[in-house]
Motif scaffolding. Structure first.
Motif, PDB file in Angstrom:
ATOM      1  N   PRO A 233       0.821  -1.219   0.000  1.00  0.00           N
ATOM      2  CA  PRO A 233       0.000   0.000   0.000  1.00  0.00           C
ATOM      3  C   PRO A 233       0.853   1.266   0.000  1.00  0.00           C
ATOM      4  O   PRO A 233       2.035   1.237   0.351  1.00  0.00           O
ATOM      5  CB  PRO A 233      -0.807  -0.130   1.292  1.00  0.00           C
ATOM      6  CG  PRO A 233       0.068  -0.938   2.192  1.00  0.00           C
ATOM      7  CD  PRO A 233       0.800  -1.907   1.312  1.00  0.00           C
ATOM      8  N   ARG A 234       0.227   2.375  -0.360  1.00  0.00           N
ATOM      9  CA  ARG A 234       0.923   3.671  -0.389  1.00  0.00           C
ATOM     10  C   ARG A 234       1.372   4.101   0.997  1.00  0.00           C
ATOM     11  O   ARG A 234       2.359   4.838   1.132  1.00  0.00           O
ATOM     12  CB  ARG A 234      -0.029   4.726  -0.984  1.00  0.00           C
ATOM     13  CG  ARG A 234       0.643   6.068  -1.296  1.00  0.00           C
ATOM     14  CD  ARG A 234       1.616   5.921  -2.450  1.00  0.00           C
ATOM     15  NE  ARG A 234       2.039   7.186  -3.006  1.00  0.00           N
ATOM     16  CZ  ARG A 234       3.032   7.937  -2.526  1.00  0.00           C
ATOM     17  NH1 ARG A 234       3.709   7.537  -1.471  1.00  0.00           N
ATOM     18  NH2 ARG A 234       3.349   9.078  -3.114  1.00  0.00           N
ATOM     19  N   ILE A 235       0.694   3.613   2.024  1.00  0.00           N
ATOM     20  CA  ILE A 235       1.045   3.993   3.399  1.00  0.00           C
ATOM     21  C   ILE A 235       2.422   3.477   3.802  1.00  0.00           C
ATOM     22  O   ILE A 235       3.017   3.939   4.773  1.00  0.00           O
ATOM     23  CB  ILE A 235      -0.041   3.479   4.378  1.00  0.00           C
ATOM     24  CG1 ILE A 235       0.063   4.202   5.722  1.00  0.00           C
ATOM     25  CG2 ILE A 235       0.064   1.956   4.555  1.00  0.00           C
ATOM     26  CD1 ILE A 235      -1.062   3.860   6.676  1.00  0.00           C
ATOM     27  N   PHE A 236       2.949   2.531   3.026  1.00  0.00           N
ATOM     28  CA  PHE A 236       4.291   2.007   3.294  1.00  0.00           C
ATOM     29  C   PHE A 236       5.344   3.105   3.202  1.00  0.00           C
ATOM     30  O   PHE A 236       6.443   2.970   3.754  1.00  0.00           O
ATOM     31  CB  PHE A 236       4.610   0.882   2.305  1.00  0.00           C
ATOM     32  CG  PHE A 236       6.029   0.392   2.362  1.00  0.00           C
ATOM     33  CD1 PHE A 236       6.509  -0.279   3.473  1.00  0.00           C
ATOM     34  CD2 PHE A 236       6.892   0.616   1.299  1.00  0.00           C
ATOM     35  CE1 PHE A 236       7.832  -0.725   3.525  1.00  0.00           C
ATOM     36  CE2 PHE A 236       8.203   0.178   1.342  1.00  0.00           C
ATOM     37  CZ  PHE A 236       8.674  -0.494   2.449  1.00  0.00           C
ATOM     38  N   GLU A 237       5.023   4.199   2.530  1.00  0.00           N
ATOM     39  CA  GLU A 237       5.988   5.292   2.374  1.00  0.00           C
ATOM     40  C   GLU A 237       6.483   5.806   3.721  1.00  0.00           C
ATOM     41  O   GLU A 237       7.669   6.141   3.872  1.00  0.00           O
ATOM     42  CB  GLU A 237       5.362   6.433   1.579  1.00  0.00           C
ATOM     43  CG  GLU A 237       6.280   7.635   1.392  1.00  0.00           C
ATOM     44  CD  GLU A 237       5.621   8.789   0.679  1.00  0.00           C
ATOM     45  OE1 GLU A 237       6.192   9.889   0.705  1.00  0.00           O
ATOM     46  OE2 GLU A 237       4.543   8.589   0.092  1.00  0.00           O
ATOM     47  N   SER A 238       5.605   5.893   4.726  1.00  0.00           N
ATOM     48  CA  SER A 238       6.017   6.417   6.041  1.00  0.00           C
ATOM     49  C   SER A 238       7.045   5.504   6.690  1.00  0.00           C
ATOM     50  O   SER A 238       8.036   5.980   7.264  1.00  0.00           O
ATOM     51  CB  SER A 238       4.795   6.591   6.937  1.00  0.00           C
ATOM     52  OG  SER A 238       4.127   5.351   7.124  1.00  0.00           O
ATOM     53  N   ARG A 239       6.853   4.195   6.609  1.00  0.00           N
ATOM     54  CA  ARG A 239       7.835   3.253   7.167  1.00  0.00           C
ATOM     55  C   ARG A 239       9.137   3.296   6.397  1.00  0.00           C
ATOM     56  O   ARG A 239      10.228   3.203   6.972  1.00  0.00           O
ATOM     57  CB  ARG A 239       7.264   1.845   7.153  1.00  0.00           C
ATOM     58  CG  ARG A 239       6.087   1.628   8.110  1.00  0.00           C
ATOM     59  CD  ARG A 239       5.614   0.196   8.082  1.00  0.00           C
ATOM     60  NE  ARG A 239       6.718  -0.722   8.318  1.00  0.00           N
ATOM     61  CZ  ARG A 239       6.828  -1.920   7.740  1.00  0.00           C
ATOM     62  NH1 ARG A 239       5.911  -2.317   6.865  1.00  0.00           N
ATOM     63  NH2 ARG A 239       7.850  -2.700   8.023  1.00  0.00           N
TER      64      ARG A 239
END
Length: 398
Positions: A233-239
């Motif tokens: 997912p795009r939210i992986f960017e924060s990690r």
């Protein structure tokens, strides 16, 4: 019948001249838009030579030039591979679907066949990360450590230009820098069918991928290419950003999924076509109004002639076909003149591959179809109006 209509058109040549010029101009504009659009479609069908669905690009931003520190880049790679979503990590000068571009002049060892070549420095893992396959030879690896020349991979277009009819793998080329005597040698270890870093709408160019090794040489690269597991997912960017900050917190990182970079690049490259399309649509509307007005006026001025034909026995259908046929014939003459002009473009090769014969012929057919349709629509009502005239009305017209 054809000879008769040509005589009628010639007798009214002064009135038909402006109408012909209007049609000619409309044809040229539609041809330009059609050729532009068809070339885009042709380019879109060509392979780019790399994947984008599961690839992410990370651009490193630093206040100072990046150091080519082998331990630092190794730490970056190991830290990123520790993330379960990351399948492969590679480094490059810049990412795909970016406006960045680097060109250099290369030639054969004897100085002949000098070409301007787009180039990109990449690490050994780049080809696996971008899901590339060699068409000939291999990709560079640790086996090339200590080689007497920098290993490179070139595209088929460049291989055919330098070594037509013979294998390019194993051949040596040199970097030519004006004003310098020393040369930097490159050994071709592999060939790919194509590589277009700007994506689907990029014209095919000569391309060379050079081996870059962390810690070797002075220049570092500032782009990280990642291959992620499907469905990340795009939210992986924060990690991902947090992991990069653990390695160097004084750097900033711009993370871009290649699907988004591709969409943005395609939209940017389509802007000129959209603008030209709007201009062409506006011009065609104005031409349509002009054609309709001129045909209406011409029909009104020919009422006595039409009445005489009706009195001699011509039916309404014959009058209707005459008005429409004359307009189609006038459009044909105007487009033939325009064709004589535009055919010089592919004959002289002034636009190179951008206007090849496939694009030219398709653009001519499409443009002629548009002009014929426009002429037909504009002549329908004046022809119908002329066909409704009775012989008595026409012969008493003043």
């Amino acid at each position: 019948m054809l000879r008769h209509m040509l005589k009628l058109i010639w007798k009214r040549k002064s009135r038909n001249m402006m109408l012909s010029l209007e049609i000619l101009l409309a044809f040229l504009v539609v041809f330009a838009i059609a050729a532009f659009g068809l070339r885009y479609w042709q380019l879109y069908q060509l392979p780019t030579g790399h994947a984008y669905q599961h690839q992410w690009s990370v651009t490193i931003r630093s206040a100072q030039d990046l150091p080519n520190d082998g331990a630092l880049f190794d730490n970056l790679k190991r830290s990123l591979l520790a993330l379960p979503e990351v399948e492969s990590v590679a480094f490059s000068s810049f990412g795909t679907y970016e406006m960045s571009r680097w060109t250099e002049n290369y030639a054969l060892p004897d100085g002949s066949n000098r070409l301007q070549v787009d180039s990109l420095n990449v690490s050994d893992d780049y080809f696996a990360t971008m899901e590339m396959t060699p068409a000939a030879g291999r990709f560079f690896s640790r086996a090339d450590d200590g080689a007497d020349a920098i290993p490179v991979v070139i595209n088929r277009r460049l291989a055919d230009q330098w070594f037509p009819g013979k294998p390019a793998v194993g051949q040596i080329v040199v970097l030519k820098v004006d004003g310098k005597q020393e040369v930097s040698r490159r050994r071709i270890v592999g060939v790919v069918e194509d590589f277009r870093s700007h994506g689907e709408f990029m014209d095919p160019v000569y391309f060379m991928l050079l081996r870059w090794v962390p810690g070797t040489g002075k220049d570092a690269v500032n782009n990280i290419m990642l291959k992620l597991k499907p469905g990340t997912p795009r939210i992986f960017e924060s990690r991902l950003n947090a992991k990069l900050k653990q390695v160097r917190s004084d750097w900033s990182y711009v993370v871009t999924p290649q699907t988004e970079a591709r969409s943005s690049m395609l939209n940017t490259q389509l802007v000129p076509l959209k603008i030209l399309g709007v201009i062409a649509a506006f011009l065609l509307v104005m031409v349509a109004f002009g054609l309709f007005g001129v045909l209406w006026q011409n029909t009104t001025q020919r009422i006595p002639e039409i009445g005489l034909r009706r009195a001699l026995g011509a039916d309404a259908g014959s009058i209707y076909r005459q008005i429409v046929s004359e307009q189609m014939l006038l459009s044909t003459v105007a487009m033939l003149v325009a064709l004589v002009l535009v055919i010089q473009l592919p004959l002289t090769g002034v636009f190179g591959d951008s206007l090849n014969w496939t694009v030219f012929i398709a653009a001519v057919v499409l443009s002629a179809s548009v002009i014929y349709l426009l002429s037909l629509l504009c002549s329908l009502y004046p022809g119908w109006r002329a066909a409704r005239l009775s012989p008595t009305q026409a012969l008493h017209y003043e």
